[in-house]
Design a protein around this motif. Structure first.
Motif, short mmCIF file in Angstrom:
data_model
loop_
_atom_site.label_atom_id
_atom_site.label_comp_id
_atom_site.label_asym_id
_atom_site.label_seq_id
_atom_site.Cartn_x
_atom_site.Cartn_y
_atom_site.Cartn_z
N ASP A 101 0.86 -1.15 0.00
CA ASP A 101 -0.04 0.07 -0.15
C ASP A 101 0.74 1.29 0.05
O ASP A 101 1.68 1.62 0.82
CB ASP A 101 -0.97 -0.08 1.36
N PRO A 102 0.97 2.14 -1.29
CA PRO A 102 1.68 3.06 -1.24
C PRO A 102 1.54 4.44 -0.08
O PRO A 102 2.08 5.12 0.31
CB PRO A 102 1.53 3.83 -2.80
N LEU B 252 10.63 -4.05 -6.32
CA LEU B 252 10.45 -2.46 -6.67
C LEU B 252 9.87 -2.31 -8.07
O LEU B 252 8.70 -1.40 -7.95
CB LEU B 252 11.95 -1.79 -7.03
N VAL B 253 10.06 -3.17 -9.04
CA VAL B 253 9.42 -3.25 -10.15
C VAL B 253 7.81 -3.61 -10.19
O VAL B 253 7.02 -2.98 -10.63
CB VAL B 253 9.98 -3.94 -11.47
N ASN B 254 7.66 -4.72 -9.41
CA ASN B 254 6.51 -5.21 -9.27
C ASN B 254 5.32 -4.72 -8.14
O ASN B 254 4.16 -4.49 -8.42
CB ASN B 254 6.50 -6.68 -8.69
N LYS B 255 6.01 -4.15 -7.14
CA LYS B 255 5.26 -3.53 -6.02
C LYS B 255 5.13 -2.09 -5.68
O LYS B 255 4.22 -1.56 -5.08
CB LYS B 255 5.52 -4.15 -4.76
N VAL B 256 6.16 -1.33 -6.40
CA VAL B 256 6.29 -0.02 -5.99
C VAL B 256 6.03 1.05 -7.49
O VAL B 256 5.70 1.89 -7.25
CB VAL B 256 7.71 0.38 -5.50
N LEU B 257 6.57 0.46 -8.66
CA LEU B 257 6.81 1.50 -9.66
C LEU B 257 5.45 1.41 -10.80
O LEU B 257 5.46 2.37 -11.25
CB LEU B 257 7.90 0.83 -10.54
N PRO B 258 4.62 0.46 -10.44
CA PRO B 258 3.36 0.58 -11.50
C PRO B 258 2.89 1.93 -11.26
O PRO B 258 2.64 2.44 -9.87
CB PRO B 258 2.59 -0.71 -10.80
N LYS B 259 2.02 2.33 -12.24
CA LYS B 259 1.75 3.75 -12.10
C LYS B 259 0.59 4.06 -10.90
O LYS B 259 0.73 4.92 -10.33
CB LYS B 259 1.25 4.12 -13.55
N ASP B 260 -0.27 2.91 -10.92
CA ASP B 260 -1.24 3.32 -9.86
C ASP B 260 -0.83 3.23 -8.24
O ASP B 260 -1.29 3.88 -7.31
CB ASP B 260 -2.34 2.24 -9.98
N LYS B 261 0.30 2.53 -8.17
CA LYS B 261 1.36 2.79 -7.05
C LYS B 261 1.95 3.94 -6.68
O LYS B 261 2.10 4.52 -5.86
CB LYS B 261 1.84 1.61 -6.77
N PHE B 262 2.76 4.17 -7.72
CA PHE B 262 3.97 5.10 -7.92
C PHE B 262 3.48 6.35 -7.63
O PHE B 262 3.94 7.42 -6.81
CB PHE B 262 4.83 4.83 -9.14
N MET C 299 12.90 5.94 -4.63
CA MET C 299 12.91 4.71 -5.51
C MET C 299 13.37 4.73 -6.87
O MET C 299 13.80 3.91 -7.45
CB MET C 299 11.12 4.58 -5.64
N LEU C 300 13.26 5.98 -7.42
CA LEU C 300 14.01 6.14 -8.64
C LEU C 300 15.45 5.91 -8.47
O LEU C 300 16.07 5.49 -9.55
CB LEU C 300 13.70 7.41 -9.40
N GLU D 228 6.78 3.56 -19.28
CA GLU D 228 5.75 4.25 -19.01
C GLU D 228 6.15 5.69 -17.96
O GLU D 228 5.62 6.42 -18.18
CB GLU D 228 4.59 3.42 -18.32
N LEU D 229 7.10 5.22 -17.25
CA LEU D 229 7.56 6.21 -16.26
C LEU D 229 8.45 7.14 -17.03
O LEU D 229 7.98 8.46 -16.74
CB LEU D 229 8.64 5.54 -15.50
#
Length: 554
Positions: free
Chosen positions: A237-238, A271-281, A292-293, A318-319
């Protein structure tokens, strides 16, 4: 019923001492010694010394003896409490089967308020841990950390500060002791607060088993740390500040390990799977996003599986598209960009493009490349002019020197972006992915947990593909260390403290098995707060160790 006198206790002591091996014949004498725990102040102090001395000789009376000692731990007389605390380790010398209960009781006593008592408890606890390391460590973590908030805080403070003084000697008794300690710390990670998580991280990374050369152990630790934040089946959960900050603490702590060759694939995958997806980041705070970046750019140049890189590619693309606007009709209007943040993303894109060229194909990407190319040129021109003006300014005060330093840093960042964009704008067959200079390598973090670095280099040339150092660049490898908390001085208990009148002794509730979560404190008058022991906590929560039979009715 008449109270036991000092003379009776001395006489009972002599009978036991002269009994040789015929202890069954002097069992009543030991019962007299135990009864001294409920006599006058002097009787209590004698009982506190003599009960532990003969504890192992009368196994049938062990439970009565322990109860008497715990009564003395709760006495209103400070001298009585100091005496029994001093001699409690002798119980473990006589029978290490009760180490769990003694260690648990001592930790609970850490919440008492007098400095002499706390010092005595810490000394006794150290003795018990040395006598029975594994059982004591398990008791401290499995029982004491489940107690009240205050007991938990005092316990963690003892583990991180006082235990640190003698842990090397303790762990030399065998690798299994250090491994036992590490396992208990790792179990405590998941339910820890942010500050506790930081403390536990320091404790783990200070162990010999997690030195940099032991890469397999570190690899296992990385997986444990990640699992403690969110398992594979869980989402991160971000908006959960504690969990996000725990991950950031992990990143800042582990990054030096990754630079030394420890595989960072599990960290990158999380990082890729749980943090960076647009809806979370997009729901992270701006400062968290930047961290994170930075982690992404630091990790991406390592050696990773093809599957990991492929799963990262569309998210990174996408980022980039969301961060960089395309060129507009009005070329005079420049987008407001955070250049270090842009550098992290462009470097990551550059690394992935060396393995997956198609990531930078498409009109959406090419329009942004052109815009970034123009913006970078304009930024460099402005920075050069600004630097020239600053360098010509006399005299150069501290503020001017800081501005020069900032401008030079901005020039490096912008040049990096421009050089990478130039390469990515070429056709795929014409690209030559040369080693790129990291502008952020010489920066140090302000986070308390981040390792202190000796940055003798201003920049490091690194391959975008596998992180190989550039042979032509002159670099000095950064050395990283975790600074452990300073050990605290332990005051000595007073030698001649005056005893209090026994009439002030308070009686206790018949509910002797109540937990620490209830009303566990008594008013100790001028002697401060006195802990009421949770006598059953060690019994109920450690089934693999010896537990004496339950206490009979009073």
């Amino acid at each position: 019923m008449a109270k036991t006198t000092v003379e009776e206790i001395y006489k009972a002591y002599e009978e036991i001492d002269k009994a040789g091996s015929n202890f069954e014949q002097v069992k009543k004498s030991y019962e007299i010694v135990i009864s001294g725990a409920h006599g006058e102040s002097n009787c209590k102090r004698l009982a506190a010394q003599f009960i532990p001395r003969f504890f192992g000789k009368f196994p049938d009376l062990n439970e009565a003896a322990i109860d008497a000692l715990f009564d003395l731990c709760e006495d209103t007389d400070l001298n009585v409490r100091l005496t029994v605390i001093k001699y409690l380790p002798n119980v473990v010398k006589e029978s290490d089967k009760v180490a769990v209960r003694i260690a648990d009781a001592l930790v609970q006593l850490l919440q008492n308020e007098t400095s002499q008592e706390i010092a005595a408890v810490k000394k006794a606890l150290e003795q018990v841990i040395r006598l029975s390391p594994r059982d004591s460590i398990v008791a401290i973590f499995q029982q004491s950390l489940k107690g009240s908030t205050e007991v938990r805080n005092r316990t963690i403070n003892f583990l991180s500060n006082d235990l640190n003084r003698f842990k090397n000697d303790l762990f030399e008794k065998g690798d299994d002791v250090e491994a036992c300690f590490a396992n208990e710390v790792k179990k405590a990670l998941r339910d820890s607060t942010l500050s506790e998580f930081e403390t536990f991280l320091k404790m783990l990374l200070s162990l010999k088993m997690y030195q940099l050369e032991k890469k397999e152990n570190l690899k296992e630790l990385i997986n444990v740390l990640i699992e403690s934040i969110a398992t594979e089946s869980e989402d991160l959960d971000p908006t959960n500040y504690v969990k996000v900050q725990k991950f950031i603490l992990c990143g800042k702590t582990l990054m030096p390990c990754f630079e030394k060759g420890v595989k960072s694939t599990p960290f990158l995958a999380f990082l890729v799977n749980k943090v960076l997806p647009k809806d979370k980041f997009n729901r992270l705070q701006e400062k968290q996003q930047k961290s994170m970046l930075r982690f992404l750019a630091d990790c991406i140049s390592g050696k990773h599986t093809e599957a990991t890189i492929k799963s990262a590619a569309p998210i990174i693309k996408e980022l980039f598209i969301s961060e960089i606007p395309p060129a507009g009709d009005d070329v005079e209007v420049e987008p407001k960009l955070d250049l270090p943040r842009v550098e992290y993303i462009v470097f990551t894109l550059y690394c992935i493009a060396s393995k997956i060229p198609e990531i930078v194909e498409g009109e959406d990407v090419s329009l942004r490349f052109k815009n970034l190319y123009v913006v970078s040129h304009k930024c460099i021109a402005r920075i050069k002019q600004g630097l020239k003006d600053l360098q010509n300014r006399e005299p150069k005060d501290q503020e001017t020197l800081e501005k020069i330093k900032k401008a030079e840093s901005g020039q490096i960042v912008t040049n990096n972006i421009l050089n990478m964009i130039k390469e990515l704008m070429k056709p795929a067959k014409a690209r030559h992915f040369t080693k790129v200079q990291h502008s952020w390598q010489s920066l140090t973090s302000n986070t308390p947990l981040a390792p202190q670095t000796s940055a003798k280099r201003t920049a490091e040339s690194v391959s975008p593909v596998d992180g190989t150092p550039n042979k032509k660049s002159r670099t000095t490898e950064e050395k990283s260390t975790i600074k452990l908390p300073q050990k605290s001085a332990v005051p000595k208990p007073p030698q001649n403290a005056l005893p209090r009148n026994n009439q002030n002794r308070q009686t206790f509730s018949n509910t002797r098995n109540s937990g620490l979560s209830n009303n566990n404190f008594r008013n100790g008058g001028s002697n401060g707060r006195i802990s009421k022991l949770n006598r059953n906590s060690a019994k109920n929560n450690h089934q693999t160790l010896y537990v004496p039979p339950p206490r009979r009715g009073m």
